[in-house]
Enzyme design. Structure first.
Site, PDB file in Angstrom:
ATOM      1  N   ASN A 387       0.831  -1.189   0.000  1.00 33.06           N
ATOM      2  CA  ASN A 387       0.000   0.000   0.000  1.00 33.06           C
ATOM      3  C   ASN A 387       0.878   1.258   0.000  1.00 33.06           C
ATOM      4  O   ASN A 387       1.076   1.885  -1.052  1.00 33.06           O
ATOM      5  CB  ASN A 387      -0.944  -0.051   1.220  1.00 33.06           C
ATOM      6  N   ASP A 388       1.456   1.603   1.139  1.00 33.73           N
ATOM      7  CA  ASP A 388       2.220   2.861   1.235  1.00 33.73           C
ATOM      8  C   ASP A 388       3.320   2.967   0.183  1.00 33.73           C
ATOM      9  O   ASP A 388       3.564   4.053  -0.355  1.00 33.73           O
ATOM     10  CB  ASP A 388       2.893   2.975   2.611  1.00 33.73           C
ATOM     11  N   VAL A 389       3.973   1.850  -0.106  1.00 35.16           N
ATOM     12  CA  VAL A 389       5.135   1.920  -1.012  1.00 35.16           C
ATOM     13  C   VAL A 389       4.711   2.163  -2.459  1.00 35.16           C
ATOM     14  O   VAL A 389       5.555   2.275  -3.345  1.00 35.16           O
ATOM     15  CB  VAL A 389       6.018   0.648  -0.910  1.00 35.16           C
ATOM     16  N   THR A 390       3.381   2.234  -2.690  1.00 29.24           N
ATOM     17  CA  THR A 390       2.880   2.515  -4.046  1.00 29.24           C
ATOM     18  C   THR A 390       2.071   3.812  -4.082  1.00 29.24           C
ATOM     19  O   THR A 390       1.464   4.116  -5.099  1.00 29.24           O
ATOM     20  CB  THR A 390       1.946   1.383  -4.512  1.00 29.24           C
ATOM     21  N   ALA A 428       1.186   3.690   7.270  1.00 26.77           N
ATOM     22  CA  ALA A 428       1.196   5.137   7.526  1.00 26.77           C
ATOM     23  C   ALA A 428      -0.195   5.670   7.867  1.00 26.77           C
ATOM     24  O   ALA A 428      -0.348   6.834   8.227  1.00 26.77           O
ATOM     25  CB  ALA A 428       1.748   5.883   6.314  1.00 26.77           C
TER      26      ALA A 428
END
Ligand code: NAP
Length: 463
Positions: A387-390, A428
């Site tokens: 999720n966050d890393v995209t 996050a």
């Protein structure tokens, strides 16, 4: 055996162990050599222990044997925990190491009283302060990660001033002891303050930042062991501690950078709090969803697919299904690459370890900056539990807590598919604009079963 021969054997053993520790760190830095790195580290440690056991100052092996048995009884079950529990297991290992260093330092101090040379007292104080704060800090970190302690940061006004003052008092006492070593009460008080500081240091840090903190505590544990090396006159300990201290520090810096956080922000920023506003607003907006059958049809006719795994793949233990998907697609002539973000998952190298366990070929794994330039020519970016890393907000929204964090530019692919169970945010705690794009298909479900269903569709057989 003559004493001279034994002494030479010990020194040779230490030299071999040192070389193996250095090679281990070198090999651990690439997935293809990481297994060799682990073995080199283990053999190095075994050689170091064997060399130490030859020491002619040992008069009785019974206590050592008891220690080895107790250590094995505690250590073996610790080594068998689930992969997702490895960060807290690592924190416990640091706590045990630090406890050992603090106890050795205390014994050495009381043994040498009343005359402790200044250099020795300096090394002893550094050893005991670092080890004590690492002990309680690591226990707090393990407790937060295991959720036996509240994960959220606990903050109050003037917290940083209180914490830094505590540390300053402990260091002041150390300086006094270097000048006047004959104050055992003060030595114990200094240790107690460092123990309290370890707790206070971790209290304001959110559970989510714990892996970075653990890596920093790893660095402190290494430095305290190095100081112990000076006290015990052991070159091996000095070197091994320095390697541990510096590698832990470098890892913390890499992790902070990959999360676009400064070190001070991790330590004093009280990050890791859930942001209820973002969580509350996300349900209302429409998204396009698709079934495993539809996803398989699109993937089956693609030329190029980039798979981006994340924490959800680890939770679902979907790595073996992902390998089957890789096989099914490559058999059809699809070019499949994996885009691995440095902080995907919950610990450094998390994705690499899982994919290696499932025998995904190393040469299919690419770091973000290697795969990003190719994403615009990619037919499908398939996100599995990441999720966050995209999240494109990291590039475009200066108000986002992850703004500036390097991400995988999956939104540049022609089609984006996201496997996750619902619309919950990631680590996050923020919404992801990617999910609302026209080109994005949400594949709702548990990663393991959803990927299994896609494989079933592609192969026409049971997954
Ligand atoms: P992430 O942002 O935490 O998102 C993981 C996603 O996985 C969630 O949105 C969740 O959505 C989904 N998920 C959970 N269980 C699932 C399941 N069984 N099947 C399918 N999906 C599932 O993960 P990430 O993209 O890997 O990012 C890692 C985050 O951790 C980053 O913010 C990073 O800064 C942080 N972090 C990493 C490290 C490290 O060393 N790697 C250390 C500290 C912090 P649903 O609940 O809707 O399914």
């Amino acid at each position: 055996m003559s004493p001279a021969f034994v002494e030479t054997a010990i020194q040779v053993a230490y030299l071999i162990a040192t070389a193996l520790f250095i090679l281990s760190l070198k090999w651990l830095s690439a997935p293809s050599t990481a297994r060799r790195g682990v073995i080199a580290g283990e053999v190095g440690m075994a050689v170091a222990i064997a060399g130490t056991l030859l020491d002619r100052h040992i008069v009785d092996y019974r206590w050592i044997t008891t220690g080895l048995v107790v250590g094995a009884v505690v250590g073996v079950p610790l080594g068998l925990v689930r992969m997702t529990a490895v960060p807290q297991r690592t924190a416990l290992s640091h706590a045990f190491g630090a406890l050992c260093v603090a106890l050795v330092g205390t014994v050495e101090y009381f043994d040498r009283l009343p005359d402790v040379p200044r250099f020795m007292m300096g090394a002893l104080s550094m050893e005991v302060i670092l080890a004590s704060l690492t002990l309680t800090g690591s226990l707090m970190a393990a407790g937060k990660l295991q959720e036996v302690l509240p994960q959220r940061p606990i903050t109050y006004n003037g917290q940083n001033v209180v914490n830094l003052s505590l540390l300053a008092v402990a260091i002041g006492m150390a300086v006094f002891l270097v000048m006047n070593p004959g104050h055992p009460g003060l030595f114990l008080l200094m240790m107690a303050i460092a123990l309290v500081f370890g707790v206070m240091m971790v209290v304001p840090i959110g559970g989510a930042d714990m892996p970075t903190v653990i890596s920093l505590l790893n660095s402190y544990a290494g430095l305290s062991a190095s100081a112990m090396g000076f006290v015990l006159n052991s070159k091996l300990l000095i070197i091994a501690g320095a390697l541990d201290g510096s590698s832990g520090f470098i890892l913390s810096v890499i992790m902070s950078k990959a999360m676009n956080r400064s070190f001070t922000n991790v330590l004093f920023g009280a990050f890791g709090q859930v942001q209820p506003l973002a969580a509350a607003t996300q349900e209302a907006r429409p998204v396009h969803s698709a079934t495993a059958e539809e996803a398989a049809q699109i993937l089956g006719v693609a030329n190029k697919v980039v798979v981006v795994p994340g924490y959800g793949m680890a939770v679902a233990q979907a790595q073996h299904r992902v390998r089957e998907l890789f096989d099914a697609l490559t058999r059809r002539g699809v070019d499949v690459k994996f885009g691995i973000h440095p902080v995907a998952g919950r610990m450094p190298g998390h994705m690499n370890v899982l994919l290696a366990e499932a025998d995904v070929p190393y040469d299919a794994l690419f770091e973000s900056d290697e795969v990003n330039p190719e994403l615009a020519q990619t037919d499908v970016a398939l996100i599995i539990g990441a999720n966050d890393v995209t999240n494109p907000a990291a590039r475009s929204d200066p108000s986002s807590p992850i703004y500036g964090m390097p991400i995988l530019d999956v939104d540049r692919a022609r089609t984006v598919m996201v496997i996750k169970r619902g619309m919950s945010p990631g680590f996050a705690g923020i919404d992801n604009e990617l999910y609302y794009l026209d080109k994005t298909l949400m594949l709702f479900g548990d990663a393991k079963s959803f990927v299994g269903n896609i494989v079933k569709e592609l192969t026409g057989g049971p997954a």
